[in-house]
Design an enzyme around this catalytic site. Structure first.
Site, PDB file in Angstrom:
ATOM      1  N   SER A  29     -28.597  10.635 -47.755  1.00  0.00           N
ATOM      2  CA  SER A  29     -27.843  11.868 -47.991  1.00  0.00           C
ATOM      3  C   SER A  29     -26.364  11.538 -48.121  1.00  0.00           C
ATOM      4  CB  SER A  29     -28.083  12.845 -46.833  1.00  0.00           C
ATOM      5  OG  SER A  29     -27.343  14.032 -46.994  1.00  0.00           O
ATOM      6  N   CYS A  30     -25.581  12.512 -48.609  1.00  0.00           N
ATOM      7  CA  CYS A  30     -24.113  12.331 -48.711  1.00  0.00           C
ATOM      8  C   CYS A  30     -23.491  13.699 -48.912  1.00  0.00           C
ATOM      9  CB  CYS A  30     -23.767  11.371 -49.850  1.00  0.00           C
ATOM     10  SG  CYS A  30     -24.298  11.947 -51.474  1.00  0.00           S
ATOM     11  N   GLY A  31     -22.505  13.810 -49.791  1.00  0.00           N
ATOM     12  CA  GLY A  31     -21.870  15.094 -50.050  1.00  0.00           C
ATOM     13  C   GLY A  31     -22.647  15.937 -51.053  1.00  0.00           C
ATOM     14  N   TRP A  68     -25.131  17.305 -48.305  1.00  0.00           N
ATOM     15  CA  TRP A  68     -24.363  18.120 -47.361  1.00  0.00           C
ATOM     16  C   TRP A  68     -23.852  19.433 -47.968  1.00  0.00           C
ATOM     17  CZ3 TRP A  68     -24.405  18.186 -42.370  1.00  0.00           C
ATOM     18  CH2 TRP A  68     -23.461  18.975 -41.687  1.00  0.00           C
TER      19      TRP A  68
END
Length: 333
Positions: free
Chosen positions: A283-285, A315
């Site tokens: 996951s990330c932004g 996110w």
């Protein structure tokens, strides 16, 4: 017609002489990551010519910057790129119906984008980033091509080294290329984590009988802990329950901004307490640098492809969809 860049060619210096490990008979590279020397050698043998009906080696620029950065991918593409490269715009090849950025396009939308870029199903595509960021958004585009079934796709490791080692570059405005038919593919949904699936994992964290799925977060640690703001205004920072902070920059060599050896990557991943025997969600932004992690996992042979997913919405979707009563945004430190 689609529009691709063309312009002045510059060669600041002659590259050293290398032996390539590309298997030209099969027109594919021996590993997912490709060095500048390997790509340069391949382009000499299989350039992206509009005349040839054989498989071609096509450089695909995936330059992108965060929304709080004044630079743009197309701007850097015009300024300096690999000769005859195409530009894949990750802000446009998306699910336009989604309120979240960079969500995967439909299969028809993906095929249309590839057709517009003049890329054929049999072409060998080598995706690369900007020289400023090294490795950043190219893994996202490489992952996108892979899960839509494009067999021959690789990541250049990286354009920063390509420039520093004196390989050819060009600059200039856009020109038209002939579109080509690209068959509508099927998306491999087994490689994509949905919001609902990820939420279920977060809610089950520390519960007896939980699957033990590991969620890896590629954002900078300040955003993970909640001390630093998100680049998108109004979005809360923090992290999902049980997730592991793994800033994507920690997976790259600090000097070259390229991926280190598989052994080094394996050591970094192990030092974070990540268990390769358990499922992993990256996951990330917005699902971009999550693919920096996913690529590192693949290169290091850390876990199996069947046990790994990327959370597409990441996110930005998470922080907008979870409810405060669920206590699914944690802050620490």
């Amino acid at each position: 017609m689609a529009f691709i860049a063309v312009g002045r060619t510059a060669r600041p210096g002659l590259p050293r002489v290398f032996f390539s490990n590309m298997a030209f008979g099969h027109r594919s590279f021996s590993s997912y990551l490709v060095t500048p020397k390997e790509l340069n050698e391949a382009l000499k043998k299989n350039p992206p010519s509009p005349i040839s009906t054989d498989s071609r080696v096509v450089p695909l620029c995936a330059s992108w910057f965060l929304p709080n950065d004044e630079r743009t991918g197309i701007q850097t593409f015009r300024e300096q790129r690999i000769p005859k490269a195409r530009f894949f715009d990750i802000d446009k090849v998306i699910d336009k119906r989604s309120p979240y950025p960079h969500m995967l396009p439909s299969a028809k939308g993906f095929a249309g984008a590839m057709s517009g870029l003049g890329i054929r199903k049999e072409d060998v595509v080598v995706v690369y980033d900007t020289k400023e960021l090294g490795i950043f958004s190219a893994p996202r585009v490489g992952w996108t091509l892979k899960i839509f079934g494009h067999q021959n796709v690789h990541i250049l490791n990286n354009f920063k080294l390509w420039v520093e080692e004196g390989y050819p570059t060009e600059s200039g405005e856009l020109y038209s290329v002939e579109c080509c038919p690209y068959p509508i593919p099927e998306l491999d949904e087994s490689k994509v984590a949905s919001f609902e699936h990820t939420k279920e994992i977060a809610q089950d964290h520390n519960k007896e009988g939980a699957e033990g799925v590991q969620i890896l977060d590629a954002r900078p640690n300040g955003r993970f802990t909640g001390k630093a703001p998100e680049p998108r205004e109004g979005l809360s920072s923090g992290h999902m329950p049980g997730s592991i902070s793994l800033p994507f920059t920690e997976l790259l060599d600090p000097a070259t901004k390229a991926y280190p050896s598989p052994e080094k990557l394996k050591s970094i991943l192990s030092s974070k307490g990540i268990d390769p025997s358990k499922p992993i969600i990256s996951s990330c932004g917005t699902g971009v640098t999550a693919c920096v992690i996913e690529t590192a996992l693949e290169v290091a042979h850390f876990g199996t492809p069947e046990s790994r997913k990327v959370y597409d919405g990441s996110w930005t979707e998470w922080a907008q969809r979870v409810q405060s009563k669920d206590n699914l945004i944690r802050k620490s430190g």
